[in-house]
Design an enzyme around this catalytic site. Structure first.
Site, short mmCIF file in Angstrom:
data_model
loop_
_atom_site.label_atom_id
_atom_site.label_comp_id
_atom_site.label_asym_id
_atom_site.label_seq_id
_atom_site.Cartn_x
_atom_site.Cartn_y
_atom_site.Cartn_z
N ALA A 34 0.91 -1.27 -0.20
CA ALA A 34 0.31 -0.04 -0.03
C ALA A 34 0.85 1.24 -0.02
CB ALA A 34 -0.97 -0.11 1.46
N HIS A 93 6.95 5.86 1.54
CA HIS A 93 7.92 4.65 1.25
C HIS A 93 8.72 4.94 -0.25
CE1 HIS A 93 3.77 2.80 2.73
NE2 HIS A 93 4.84 2.31 3.65
N SER A 105 0.24 7.64 5.50
CA SER A 105 0.22 6.35 6.13
C SER A 105 -0.53 5.61 5.30
CB SER A 105 -0.17 6.39 7.58
OG SER A 105 -0.64 5.07 8.06
P1 AMP Z 1 4.49 0.28 6.63
O1 AMP Z 1 4.62 -0.24 5.16
O2 AMP Z 1 3.64 1.42 6.73
O3 AMP Z 1 4.92 -0.72 7.53
O4 AMP Z 1 6.12 1.00 6.67
C1 AMP Z 1 7.14 0.50 6.02
C2 AMP Z 1 8.30 1.37 5.84
O5 AMP Z 1 7.81 2.86 5.45
C3 AMP Z 1 8.56 1.91 7.61
O6 AMP Z 1 10.09 2.09 7.77
C4 AMP Z 1 8.14 3.04 7.83
O7 AMP Z 1 8.48 3.70 9.06
C5 AMP Z 1 8.06 3.84 6.67
N1 AMP Z 1 6.98 4.77 6.51
C6 AMP Z 1 5.66 4.80 6.53
N2 AMP Z 1 5.10 6.01 6.39
C7 AMP Z 1 6.19 6.87 6.02
C8 AMP Z 1 6.19 8.37 6.01
N3 AMP Z 1 5.10 9.06 5.90
N4 AMP Z 1 7.56 8.83 5.73
C9 AMP Z 1 8.53 8.02 5.88
N5 AMP Z 1 8.82 6.82 5.79
C10 AMP Z 1 7.58 6.18 5.94
#
Ligand code: AMP
Length: 286
Positions: free
Chosen positions: A36, A41, A190
């Site tokens: 997603a 990311h 997010s």
């Molecule tokens: P997730 O797939 O959302 O669990 O996150 C995967 C990676 O992306 C993790 O290292 C998160 O901290 C990072 N991440 C998620 N949202 C953001 C954002 N808005 N800015 C920077 N990194 C992000």
């Protein structure tokens, strides 16, 4: 035109790809995600490309980091769009294993955690979460054998937990933190923001607003307790139900009483309707 991304479905394919790059003398960065994907990311891929020649992003919605009451089954899954975003960001490959590849029958090992994983922040509300995260990240780091792995500061406690785990277990991959990418109004990007109704989306920025104001006031020398009480009120007034809003030491996540105890990070988690949002902001220091 952007080039396409190789989809690697199992560990053997991942290791073969990494071996091929290494044979050419190329450095490799890993970007673990649950898919997603959004611009946050993509920024991790960009960060990886500053430090390595190749970026492999993993997409794995890890069941063991969700509690039974949480959103594992309805977590957004947008694989084709994710691949296009990875290609546009310049990633070389996407590692997308199945649950049976990561947790084959008989799997029975987990990473045990103390320190930042027991800071009484996320762990108070998601007591099994970091064991799931640390175990899957340890696996991904071992599987990829990358030079560095990039994690977002958006999940600040997670970044500290992963860095501590990699240090303690002598994992050779360097753990790198990257800044939070935000929507135009300041809301941290997010994958869970898609759950917000239009009305909730308008209110959602209050969490960043309150944290930013608090960080500025603490930096200006105001009494920390008063500042955090005001921030709490501001978030409640916007309609959030707060899990926590706290000022902590930016490295250890220990409690702090005054600015001199820092560097300080202010962190919050709060629910707007059924959607739980987390965010954090650094307190500027000299
Ligand atoms: P997730 O797939 O959302 O669990 O996150 C995967 C990676 O992306 C993790 O290292 C998160 O901290 C990072 N991440 C998620 N949202 C953001 C954002 N808005 N800015 C920077 N990194 C992000």
């Amino acid at each position: 035109m952007t080039s396409s991304v190789a989809v690697l479905r199992d560990v053997a394919a991942l290791r073969a790809a990494v071996r091929g790059w290494r044979e050419k003398g190329e450095r490799v960065a890993l970007v673990p995600t649950m898919g997603a994907l959004h611009a946050g990311h993509a920024s991790l891929v960009t960060e990886g490309l500053k430090r390595a020649d190749r970026v492999v992003a993993s997409i794995f919605v890890n069941p063991t980091q969700f509690a039974p009451t949480e959103d594992f089954s309805k977590y957004p899954r947008t694989f084709d769009a994710d691949l296009a975003k990875l290609a546009a960001a310049g990633a070389s490959a996407c590692f997308a294993p199945g649950v049976e590849d990561m947790y084959p029958k008989g799997f029975c090992t987990a990473v045990g955690l103390e320190g930042p994983a027991k800071a009484d922040l996320e762990d108070r509300f998601r007591p099994t979460h970091f064991a799931g995260v640390a175990t899957v990240v340890a696996k991904l780091l071992n599987q990829a054998g990358a030079d560095c792995a990039i994690f977002g500061e958006k999940d600040y406690q997670q970044l500290k937990v992963v860095a501590q785990m990699a240090r303690d277990l002598d994992i050779a991959t360097e753990i790198v933190g990257a800044p939070t990418v935000r929507e135009a109004d300041g809301l941290a990007m997010s994958s869970r923001n898609v759950y917000l109704s239009p009305d909730e989306r308008t209110k959602a920025v209050a969490i960043f607003g309150a944290l930013s104001t608090a960080a500025g006031r603490i930096a200006a020398g105001e009494v920390l307790g008063h500042v955090m009480a005001d921030a709490r009120e501001e978030i409640v007034a916007a309609g959030f139900a707060i899990d926590y809003i706290e000022a902590r030491h930016a490295e250890t996540l220990d409690r702090v009483a005054r600015r001199a105890d820092g560097p300080i990070r202010v962190l919050a988690a709060a629910k707007l309707g059924a959607t739980r949002l987390i965010d954090n902001v650094a307190v500027p220091h000299d």
